[in-house]
Design a protein around this motif. Structure first.
Motif, PDB file in Angstrom:
ATOM      1  N   ILE A   1       4.796  -3.146   4.352  1.00 31.92           N
ATOM      2  CA  ILE A   1       3.517  -3.387   3.692  1.00 31.92           C
ATOM      3  C   ILE A   1       2.780  -2.080   3.378  1.00 31.92           C
ATOM      4  O   ILE A   1       1.840  -2.070   2.593  1.00 31.92           O
ATOM      5  N   LYS A   2       3.210  -0.979   4.032  1.00 27.32           N
ATOM      6  CA  LYS A   2       2.585   0.323   3.781  1.00 27.32           C
ATOM      7  C   LYS A   2       3.681   1.382   3.775  1.00 27.32           C
ATOM      8  O   LYS A   2       4.560   1.385   4.649  1.00 27.32           O
TER       9      LYS A   2
ATOM     10  N   ASP B   1       0.881  -1.170   0.000  1.00 25.36           N
ATOM     11  CA  ASP B   1       0.000   0.000   0.000  1.00 25.36           C
ATOM     12  C   ASP B   1       0.921   1.223   0.000  1.00 25.36           C
ATOM     13  O   ASP B   1       1.395   1.645   1.047  1.00 25.36           O
ATOM     14  N   TRP B   2       1.211   1.753  -1.175  1.00 27.25           N
ATOM     15  CA  TRP B   2       2.215   2.805  -1.382  1.00 27.25           C
ATOM     16  C   TRP B   2       1.549   4.034  -1.968  1.00 27.25           C
ATOM     17  O   TRP B   2       0.791   3.925  -2.939  1.00 27.25           O
ATOM     18  N   TYR B   3       1.853   5.201  -1.420  1.00 29.54           N
ATOM     19  CA  TYR B   3       1.309   6.436  -1.992  1.00 29.54           C
ATOM     20  C   TYR B   3       2.217   7.619  -1.676  1.00 29.54           C
ATOM     21  O   TYR B   3       2.584   7.842  -0.520  1.00 29.54           O
ATOM     22  N   ILE B   4       2.589   8.334  -2.738  1.00 26.02           N
ATOM     23  CA  ILE B   4       3.295   9.607  -2.623  1.00 26.02           C
ATOM     24  C   ILE B   4       2.493  10.606  -3.443  1.00 26.02           C
ATOM     25  O   ILE B   4       2.528  10.560  -4.683  1.00 26.02           O
ATOM     26  N   PRO B   5       1.733  11.483  -2.785  1.00 27.99           N
ATOM     27  CA  PRO B   5       0.914  12.426  -3.540  1.00 27.99           C
ATOM     28  C   PRO B   5       1.760  13.457  -4.276  1.00 27.99           C
ATOM     29  O   PRO B   5       2.846  13.814  -3.839  1.00 27.99           O
TER      30      PRO B   5
ATOM     31  N   ASP C   1       6.380   2.808  16.862  1.00 30.31           N
ATOM     32  CA  ASP C   1       5.335   2.287  17.737  1.00 30.31           C
ATOM     33  C   ASP C   1       4.951   0.905  17.209  1.00 30.31           C
ATOM     34  O   ASP C   1       4.228   0.789  16.208  1.00 30.31           O
ATOM     35  N   ASN C   2       5.484  -0.122  17.838  1.00 30.35           N
ATOM     36  CA  ASN C   2       5.264  -1.507  17.409  1.00 30.35           C
ATOM     37  C   ASN C   2       5.679  -1.703  15.958  1.00 30.35           C
ATOM     38  O   ASN C   2       6.838  -1.625  15.642  1.00 30.35           O
ATOM     39  N   ASP C   3       4.707  -1.915  15.057  1.00 27.35           N
ATOM     40  CA  ASP C   3       5.020  -2.213  13.658  1.00 27.35           C
ATOM     41  C   ASP C   3       4.977  -0.982  12.752  1.00 27.35           C
ATOM     42  O   ASP C   3       5.063  -1.098  11.539  1.00 27.35           O
ATOM     43  N   LYS C   4       4.849   0.201  13.345  1.00 27.71           N
ATOM     44  CA  LYS C   4       4.745   1.435  12.564  1.00 27.71           C
ATOM     45  C   LYS C   4       5.906   2.374  12.872  1.00 27.71           C
ATOM     46  O   LYS C   4       6.391   2.426  13.997  1.00 27.71           O
ATOM     47  N   ALA C   5       6.322   3.126  11.844  1.00 33.18           N
ATOM     48  CA  ALA C   5       7.382   4.114  12.021  1.00 33.18           C
ATOM     49  C   ALA C   5       7.009   5.386  11.275  1.00 33.18           C
ATOM     50  O   ALA C   5       6.396   5.334  10.205  1.00 33.18           O
TER      51      ALA C   5
ATOM     52  N   THR D   1       4.720   0.873   7.627  1.00 32.97           N
ATOM     53  CA  THR D   1       4.174  -0.207   8.448  1.00 32.97           C
ATOM     54  C   THR D   1       4.862  -1.501   8.029  1.00 32.97           C
ATOM     55  O   THR D   1       5.022  -1.777   6.834  1.00 32.97           O
ATOM     56  N   ILE D   2       5.253  -2.287   9.031  1.00 31.58           N
ATOM     57  CA  ILE D   2       6.001  -3.539   8.830  1.00 31.58           C
ATOM     58  C   ILE D   2       5.123  -4.727   9.239  1.00 31.58           C
ATOM     59  O   ILE D   2       4.430  -4.670  10.254  1.00 31.58           O
TER      60      ILE D   2
END
Length: 133
Positions: A116-117, A33-37, A79-83, A109-110
């Motif tokens: 994965i994100k 789930d990748w997005y660069i506006p 924070d856990n699986d998010k950076a 997100t890992i």
């Protein structure tokens, strides 16, 4: 979990700085789930990506069209699986020779040791303007 996330982030920046495309893209899940506006008509590397091959194409386009001047990572919050990574960069657009200076924020997100994100927020207006002759 936070140690795993920290290790993936450190490895991501190592391979990114080395422009090691294979090792870099191996950090991403097959489905992402990748997005660069931003203005994709001016900067075709921006936008959404959905898989590892598209992530590889992003880096190929980015590296073909830009020259990094500097990057400063100011903070990494985990924070856990998010950076969340906060910093500033300076990049030359090879098409015009213009330089973009921008703050940036990356959200990652890992899961199962893979990204994965991925979200990158930057001054997309400055990027678009720098690509206008």
């Amino acid at each position: 979990m936070e140690v795993i996330t920290q290790n993936v982030i450190q490895t991501f920046f190592k391979h990114l700085s080395e422009r090691n495309l294979k090792e870099l893209t191996d950090l991403f899940s097959d489905n992402i789930d990748w997005y660069i506006p931003g203005d994709e008509t001016k900067a075709p590397w921006l936008g959404r990506r959905a898989n590892k091959q598209e992530v590889s194409e992003f880096y190929e386009l980015l590296w073909k069209n830009t020259e990094p001047i500097s990057v400063e990572i100011e903070n990494v919050f985990i924070d856990n699986d998010k950076a969340i990574i906060a910093g500033e960069f300076s990049t030359r657009m090879l098409q015009t020779g213009k330089i973009v200076d921008s703050l940036f924020f990356i959200q990652i997100t890992i899961k199962d040791n893979l990204i994965i994100k991925y979200r990158l927020l930057e001054d997309s207006l400055a990027v678009a303007k720098s690509l206008t002759v």
